[in-house]
Design a protein around this motif. Structure first.
Motif, PDB file in Angstrom:
ATOM      1  N   GLY A  15       0.808  -1.216   0.000  1.00  0.00           N
ATOM      2  CA  GLY A  15       0.000   0.000   0.000  1.00  0.00           C
ATOM      3  C   GLY A  15       0.840   1.263   0.000  1.00  0.00           C
ATOM      4  N   SER A  16       1.920   1.267   0.802  1.00  0.00           N
ATOM      5  CA  SER A  16       2.764   2.465   0.853  1.00  0.00           C
ATOM      6  C   SER A  16       3.479   2.688  -0.475  1.00  0.00           C
ATOM      7  CB  SER A  16       3.783   2.357   1.994  1.00  0.00           C
ATOM      8  OG  SER A  16       4.625   1.228   1.833  1.00  0.00           O
ATOM      9  N   LEU A  17       3.874   1.615  -1.141  1.00  0.00           N
ATOM     10  CA  LEU A  17       4.511   1.751  -2.447  1.00  0.00           C
ATOM     11  C   LEU A  17       3.507   2.244  -3.491  1.00  0.00           C
ATOM     12  CD1 LEU A  17       6.783  -1.441  -2.563  1.00  0.00           C
ATOM     13  CD2 LEU A  17       7.413   0.910  -1.951  1.00  0.00           C
ATOM     14  N   PHE A  18       2.268   1.784  -3.373  1.00  0.00           N
ATOM     15  CA  PHE A  18       1.223   2.249  -4.296  1.00  0.00           C
ATOM     16  C   PHE A  18       0.939   3.736  -4.079  1.00  0.00           C
ATOM     17  CE2 PHE A  18      -3.232   2.990  -5.489  1.00  0.00           C
ATOM     18  CZ  PHE A  18      -3.248   2.482  -6.782  1.00  0.00           C
ATOM     19  N   ALA A  19       0.910   4.160  -2.809  1.00  0.00           N
ATOM     20  CA  ALA A  19       0.699   5.578  -2.493  1.00  0.00           C
ATOM     21  C   ALA A  19       1.806   6.426  -3.116  1.00  0.00           C
ATOM     22  CB  ALA A  19       0.657   5.782  -0.983  1.00  0.00           C
ATOM     23  N   ILE A  20       3.059   5.950  -2.992  1.00  0.00           N
ATOM     24  CA  ILE A  20       4.184   6.685  -3.581  1.00  0.00           C
ATOM     25  C   ILE A  20       4.065   6.706  -5.105  1.00  0.00           C
ATOM     26  CG2 ILE A  20       6.678   6.609  -3.945  1.00  0.00           C
ATOM     27  CD1 ILE A  20       6.897   5.530  -1.054  1.00  0.00           C
ATOM     28  N   ALA A  21       3.643   5.585  -5.673  1.00  0.00           N
ATOM     29  CA  ALA A  21       3.469   5.529  -7.136  1.00  0.00           C
ATOM     30  C   ALA A  21       2.441   6.551  -7.608  1.00  0.00           C
ATOM     31  CB  ALA A  21       3.052   4.123  -7.564  1.00  0.00           C
ATOM     32  N   SER A  22       1.368   6.748  -6.817  1.00  0.00           N
ATOM     33  CA  SER A  22       0.355   7.743  -7.194  1.00  0.00           C
ATOM     34  C   SER A  22       0.941   9.151  -7.155  1.00  0.00           C
ATOM     35  CB  SER A  22      -0.867   7.642  -6.280  1.00  0.00           C
ATOM     36  OG  SER A  22      -0.606   8.161  -4.980  1.00  0.00           O
ATOM     37  N   LEU A  23       1.843   9.415  -6.194  1.00  0.00           N
ATOM     38  CA  LEU A  23       2.496  10.724  -6.111  1.00  0.00           C
ATOM     39  C   LEU A  23       3.436  10.938  -7.298  1.00  0.00           C
ATOM     40  CD1 LEU A  23       3.392  11.037  -2.306  1.00  0.00           C
ATOM     41  CD2 LEU A  23       1.329  11.765  -3.519  1.00  0.00           C
ATOM     42  N   ILE A  24       4.167   9.894  -7.663  1.00  0.00           N
ATOM     43  CA  ILE A  24       5.086   9.993  -8.806  1.00  0.00           C
ATOM     44  C   ILE A  24       4.301  10.258 -10.085  1.00  0.00           C
ATOM     45  CG2 ILE A  24       6.712   8.697 -10.242  1.00  0.00           C
ATOM     46  CD1 ILE A  24       7.633   7.280  -7.666  1.00  0.00           C
ATOM     47  N   LEU A  25       3.176   9.554 -10.252  1.00  0.00           N
ATOM     48  CA  LEU A  25       2.350   9.743 -11.450  1.00  0.00           C
ATOM     49  C   LEU A  25       1.825  11.181 -11.539  1.00  0.00           C
ATOM     50  CD1 LEU A  25       0.757   8.758 -13.928  1.00  0.00           C
ATOM     51  CD2 LEU A  25      -1.054   8.013 -12.335  1.00  0.00           C
ATOM     52  N   LEU A  26       1.260  11.684 -10.434  1.00  0.00           N
ATOM     53  CA  LEU A  26       0.700  13.034 -10.446  1.00  0.00           C
ATOM     54  C   LEU A  26       1.797  14.088 -10.617  1.00  0.00           C
ATOM     55  CD1 LEU A  26      -2.071  12.775  -7.707  1.00  0.00           C
ATOM     56  CD2 LEU A  26      -2.405  13.280 -10.128  1.00  0.00           C
ATOM     57  N   THR A  27       2.945  13.846 -10.006  1.00  0.00           N
ATOM     58  CA  THR A  27       4.057  14.788 -10.169  1.00  0.00           C
ATOM     59  C   THR A  27       4.527  14.816 -11.613  1.00  0.00           C
ATOM     60  OG1 THR A  27       4.774  14.447  -7.876  1.00  0.00           O
ATOM     61  CG2 THR A  27       6.395  15.365  -9.411  1.00  0.00           C
ATOM     62  N   TRP A  28       4.647  13.649 -12.231  1.00  0.00           N
ATOM     63  CA  TRP A  28       5.057  13.583 -13.630  1.00  0.00           C
ATOM     64  C   TRP A  28       4.050  14.289 -14.532  1.00  0.00           C
ATOM     65  CZ3 TRP A  28       2.740  10.960 -17.840  1.00  0.00           C
ATOM     66  CH2 TRP A  28       3.498  10.996 -19.022  1.00  0.00           C
ATOM     67  N   LEU A  29       2.760  14.046 -14.298  1.00  0.00           N
ATOM     68  CA  LEU A  29       1.727  14.683 -15.116  1.00  0.00           C
ATOM     69  C   LEU A  29       1.781  16.203 -14.971  1.00  0.00           C
ATOM     70  CD1 LEU A  29      -1.269  12.255 -14.456  1.00  0.00           C
ATOM     71  CD2 LEU A  29      -0.091  12.596 -16.632  1.00  0.00           C
ATOM     72  N   ASN A  30       2.005  16.690 -13.747  1.00  0.00           N
ATOM     73  CA  ASN A  30       2.080  18.131 -13.540  1.00  0.00           C
ATOM     74  C   ASN A  30       3.367  18.730 -14.088  1.00  0.00           C
ATOM     75  OD1 ASN A  30      -0.213  19.509 -11.851  1.00  0.00           O
ATOM     76  ND2 ASN A  30      -0.018  17.447 -11.029  1.00  0.00           N
TER      77      ASN A  30
END
Length: 491
Positions: free
Chosen positions: A155-170
């Motif tokens: 779960g913590s790795l998935f949470a980090i993955a969501s942050l990486i995705l949103l950061t990349w998109l922004n």
């Protein structure tokens, strides 16, 4: 030769690097950033704890009304500051101009160390928690390995993955971030309005809302074991003030739109309007959502009850009041419905937080008060390095598991900075009377003064009832003072 090549490359990079933001966000975009950043997971959960603390439908609704009034009053006051200083960095710029670089740095320090990044981490974990309803492998109990005292779960790795995705998109440009924000914010606003309309309609026909409003002002405190204590006088005031932590946290982050002033069209007009419309929309929805809860569930309940009606709002399973309310309408499928809604809500919320936060660090870096790398715009005219620095620190907070504690510590500090900023409005009226003010704070000086008095009262209550958490909040903010002097000593 390699040195010449390096120097030449650097010169080319500097020459091609955008020197300013692109003003591409409209009033609608800005309003959706305000409302989208505010609506996360809080409104779906915090009402349970507030109901246990107050035990009264009247005081519960009054608390949400007061939260809305304070939030809109603060937004109206910020409108004047935004009109005066339509620059990237927003609140940091206002504080620095009113009080100087030290106070501005302490605010920015607290935002980076916990207020923004801690909220981003908490929202990412909430997003993961509700995704686990559909993907059980993301449960926090699914620990993959440990690094000393830190357990690394899927779960913590998935949470980090969501942050990486949103950061990349922004990092791809403000248009990319705007699209995500508009789509997800619109979706959750429509879903919440649907819940409100259906819930209140059913409640009016069933008579449950009327029952909950009977003896609406008889306040009681209910413990986790179901023990009930009547509240009156000072005990009621303390319970009311303490309970506002939940509603204020749910209504926080409205100021994020000021961070992105450099990318808003006609910012002197649109930022004040976006602050007003965004906060008004969300606080109205929050109030009506709680009316909907009271329409579908009894306020009071028992921790030992085995059904949702018996547990009521006070003891909704895991404090998931919204899920319990929807379950009365749709049965067991409510868990999936609310999980999907909260996934949409938290993903959109984090997009707004990530988009806005990096602009504040960019403004600080431009003033020499943050890492120099954060002062650059990438080829898409957004502060890419600041975005990734924010992502790294928020990810570490996800792994630490301490973001929840840090948020508790700094809710108090965040409220103090709101008070400090609005007090700066009075200071700037005195020190800069001739500065152009396209918009003047509504109800000045009464409305801003009432916010300051109410905010200080809530702070005093929290200092008394949650001394350790508020003290830690002050400590984290205070650490910014020696950091400031150490980082500026050479300069």
């Amino acid at each position: 030769m390699s040195e010449n090549l390096t120097n030449s490359t650097s010169s080319v990079d500097l020459a091609t690097e955008p020197t300013d933001f692109k003003r591409s966000l409209s009033l609608l975009d800005s309003t959706l950033i305000v409302s989208g950043s505010m609506i996360g997971s809080g409104v779906f959960i915090v009402t349970a704890d507030m109901a246990r603390n107050l035990g009264s439908s009247g005081w519960l609704l009054m608390l949400w009304v007061l939260t809305g009034v304070l939030t809109v009053a603060a937004a109206l006051s910020y409108g004047e500051l935004a009109g005066m200083m339509p620059k990237a960095g927003g609140q940091y710029i206002y504080i620095q101009r009113a009080y100087g670089k030290l106070t501005g740095f302490v605010y920015g320090w607290t935002v980076f160390t916990v207020i923004q990044t801690g909220t981003i981490a908490a929202v990412a974990v909430a997003f993961t928690k509700y995704t686990a309803v559909f993907v059980p492998a993301l449960s926090p109990s699914n620990v993959l390995f440990s690094l000393g005292p830190i357990d690394i779960s899927a779960g913590s790795l998935f949470a980090i993955a969501s942050l990486i995705l949103l950061t990349w998109l922004n990092s791809r440009g403000v248009q990319s971030g705007k699209l995500i924000q508009n789509v997800f914010t619109s979706a959750k606003l429509i879903a919440l309005l649907g819940l409100i309309v259906i819930g209140i309609t059913v409640g009016l026909s069933s008579g449950l809302l009327s029952t909950n409003l009977t003896n609406a002002w008889e306040a009681t405190s209910t413990s986790a074991t179901g023990d009930i204590v009547p509240l009156a006088g000072m005990a009621l005031i303390l319970a009311f003030g303490t309970s506002m932590v939940g509603s204020l946290f749910s209504a926080d982050a409205w100021n994020n739109v000021t961070f992105i002033a450099g990318e808003i069209k006609n910012p002197r007009r649109n930022i004040p309007l976006a602050l007003f419309f965004g906060t008004l929309i969300v606080t109205t929805i929050y109030f009506l959502a709680n009316v909907s809860y009271l329409s579908l569930l009894p306020l009071k309940g028992s921790p030992t009850a085995t059904d949702i009606i018996g547990r009521g709002i006070q003891f909704a399973d895991a404090d998931r009041v919204a899920t319990a309310a929807v379950e009365t309408l749709f049965g067991n499928v409510a868990v999936a419905i609310m999980a999907a809604l909260i996934m949409v809500s938290t993903f959109g919320c984090n997009n707004g937080l990530i988009l806005a936060g990096a602009r504040l660090y960019y403004a600080m870096a431009k003033d020499g008060l943050f890492l120099k790398q954060a002062s650059h715009l990438n080829e898409n005219a957004v502060p890419g390095r600041a975005l990734w620095l924010q992502c790294i620190w928020a990810s570490l907070l996800c792994l630490s598991g301490k973001y929840g504690d840090l948020l508790d510590y700094c809710t108090f500090a965040s409220l103090l900075f709101y008070i400090v900023t609005i007090a700066g409005l009075f200071r700037l009226r005195r020190t800069e009377p001739n500065t152009e003010r396209p918009y003047r704070a509504f109800g000045y000086p009464l409305v801003p003064a009432l916010y300051i008095v109410a905010g200080l009262t809530i702070c005093a209550i929290l200092l008394y009832t949650k001394t350790f958490n508020t003290g830690m909040g002050l400590l984290i903010a205070g650490l910014g003072i020696p950091v400031y002097y150490l980082s500026t000593r050479k300069k």
